[in-house]
Enzyme design. Structure first.
Site, PDB file in Angstrom:
ATOM      1  CE1 TYR A 213       2.149   1.768   0.170  1.00  0.00           C
ATOM      2  CE2 TYR A 213       4.375   2.618   0.437  1.00  0.00           C
ATOM      3  CZ  TYR A 213       3.352   2.183  -0.373  1.00  0.00           C
ATOM      4  OH  TYR A 213       3.527   2.163  -1.732  1.00  0.00           O
TER       5      TYR A 213
ATOM      6  CB  VAL B  47       8.904  -1.925  -7.642  1.00  0.00           C
ATOM      7  CG1 VAL B  47       8.502  -0.663  -8.305  1.00  0.00           C
ATOM      8  CG2 VAL B  47       8.785  -1.880  -6.164  1.00  0.00           C
TER       9      VAL B  47
ATOM     10  CE1 TYR C  79       1.492   1.688  -9.252  1.00  0.00           C
ATOM     11  CE2 TYR C  79       2.869   0.085 -10.370  1.00  0.00           C
ATOM     12  CZ  TYR C  79       2.292   0.588  -9.224  1.00  0.00           C
ATOM     13  OH  TYR C  79       2.527  -0.034  -8.043  1.00  0.00           O
TER      14      TYR C  79
ATOM     15  CB  SER D 220       2.450  -1.754  -5.873  1.00  0.00           C
ATOM     16  OG  SER D 220       3.039  -0.532  -5.571  1.00  0.00           O
TER      17      SER D 220
ATOM     18  CE  LYS E  58       0.953   1.269  -3.673  1.00  0.00           C
ATOM     19  NZ  LYS E  58       1.682   1.778  -4.823  1.00  0.00           N
TER      20      LYS E  58
HETATM   21  N1  GLN Z   1       7.063  -0.155  -1.847  1.00  0.00           N
HETATM   22  C1  GLN Z   1       6.987   0.473  -3.108  1.00  0.00           C
HETATM   23  C2  GLN Z   1       6.876   1.985  -2.983  1.00  0.00           C
HETATM   24  O1  GLN Z   1       5.955   2.482  -2.431  1.00  0.00           O
HETATM   25  C3  GLN Z   1       5.836  -0.073  -3.862  1.00  0.00           C
HETATM   26  C4  GLN Z   1       5.782   0.533  -5.212  1.00  0.00           C
HETATM   27  C5  GLN Z   1       5.478  -0.453  -6.285  1.00  0.00           C
HETATM   28  O2  GLN Z   1       5.485  -1.652  -6.111  1.00  0.00           O
HETATM   29  N2  GLN Z   1       5.253   0.080  -7.463  1.00  0.00           N
HETATM   30  O3  GLN Z   1       7.680   2.699  -3.458  1.00  0.00           O
END
Ligand code: GLN
Length: 331
Positions: free
Chosen positions: A204, A274, A256, A77, A80
């Site tokens: 993505y 994650v 988050y 993430s 992003k």
């Molecule tokens: N690739 C992961 C997803 O979209 C990224 C989410 C994350 O890092 N929190 O589920």
């Protein structure tokens, strides 16, 4: 502990700070046993839960490294932030903010519920999945590789090398991410997507699978701390306005539904992923006393054991401790 060194940039100071950080890393490593590695993307479950590493890079290039710093991991993430920067540079900030909001959700990163319940006019922010998938759909290019290219170019400009995509992680996520497909279909139905859904999701998943190290995250964080300019080359890599918006988003939405607590107890912009990475940005601060990295620094952390919000459990505690010791908070 912060008093005592007149010049914070000497080798002696570096060694001194490194010794402190080594102690803190060994202390907080114990907390990894309280977390769990992500398993919804099957290959991420293979990470070693005990790993914990940190890299802190100042504007002058001084770098403090400690723990498991040489383990590559996928950016997840944290990408992003980079896709949003890229889209802003391609389309302009106004275009992007018309299509993605800048409000925290208070919900998990992959929540669909809020989008539907509130009948939103645009996804809440570019750092949750719905917003990030929308941003990826706006990136220019007809194929996923074309869309990805400017993100990799941006990273190469900051890191001095072109990062690779971890194909095993990409395939694992592509084959398991039912929820992201559900979000994608919802975005398609509501008319938010600006490219083909499959190409968007492929892009993505690839952007999430870019491989980095804690040093890479520290370096990108340091450039953001310096308002988008590479201090050594004295070159603007990210427009200042975009860097400012991104830092505000990281502070309010980057961790988050734990973003409020992180802003309160750590007090610096940060973005987690994650796989256990965190990229944090400590902007320059105005204080009476001498402090380490007073001109700002970037921090990269890796600790794959996660808490129940999906953030590195030991990484957050380590950052909180360092921020307190060195008074990094922007408040
Ligand atoms: N690739 C992961 C997803 O979209 C990224 C989410 C994350 O890092 N929190 O589920």
């Amino acid at each position: 502990m912060v008093q005592g060194a007149a010049n914070w940039n000497t080798e002696q100071t570096q060694e001194w700070l490194e010794n402190y950080v080594d102690d803190w890393v060994s202390f907080y490593r114990k907390h990894t046993t309280e977390g769990k590695v992500a398993s919804y993307i099957p290959i991420l479950a293979e990470a070693n839960r005990d790993h914990l590493g940190i890299s802190i890079m100042g504007k002058d290039g001084m770098t403090i490294r400690s723990g498991d710093v040489d383990i590559p991991f996928t950016i997840q993430s944290i990408s992003k932030v980079l896709s949003f920067i890229t889209a802003c540079m391609e389309r302009g900030v106004g275009y992007m903010l018309d299509r993605v909001d800048v409000e925290p959700t208070g919900e998990a990163f992959n929540s669909i519920m809020h989008l539907e319940m509130k009948q939103v006019k645009k996804p809440f922010n570019p750092l949750i999945n719905a917003g990030a998938i929308t941003v990826t759909s706006i990136l220019q290019g007809k194929t996923s590789d074309q869309k990805l290219k400017p993100i990799l170019n941006l990273m190469e400009a900051m890191l001095g090398y072109r990062p690779a995509i971890n194909v095993d992680v990409y395939e694992s996520e592509r084959d398991s991410s039912m929820r992201n497909r559900a979000i994608g279909y919802y975005l398609l139905e509501t008319g938010f997507l600006e490219s083909d859904l499959n190409i968007t999701l492929e892009t993505y998943f690839k952007q999430c699978s870019i491989e980095v190290t804690v040093d890479d995250l520290a370096r990108i964080g340091m450039i953001l701390a310096n308002d988008g300019e590479d201090p050594k080359a004295e070159k603007e890599i990210i427009p200042r306005q975009v860097a400012r918006i991104v830092k505000a988003l990281m502070l309010t939405c980057g961790m988050y539904d734990a973003s409020g607590k992180f802003a309160t107890y750590v007090g610096i912009p940060a973005k987690s992923g994650v796989s256990g990475g965190i990229m944090a940005v400590a902007p320059p601060r105005v204080r009476e006393e001498e402090l380490p990295f007073i001109e700002g620094c970037g921090i990269g952390v890796y600790g794959p054991a996660l808490d129940n919000k999906g953030n590195s459990i030991a990484g957050i505690r380590l950052l909180r401790h360092i921020a307190k010791q060195w008074d990094l908070s922007i408040f």
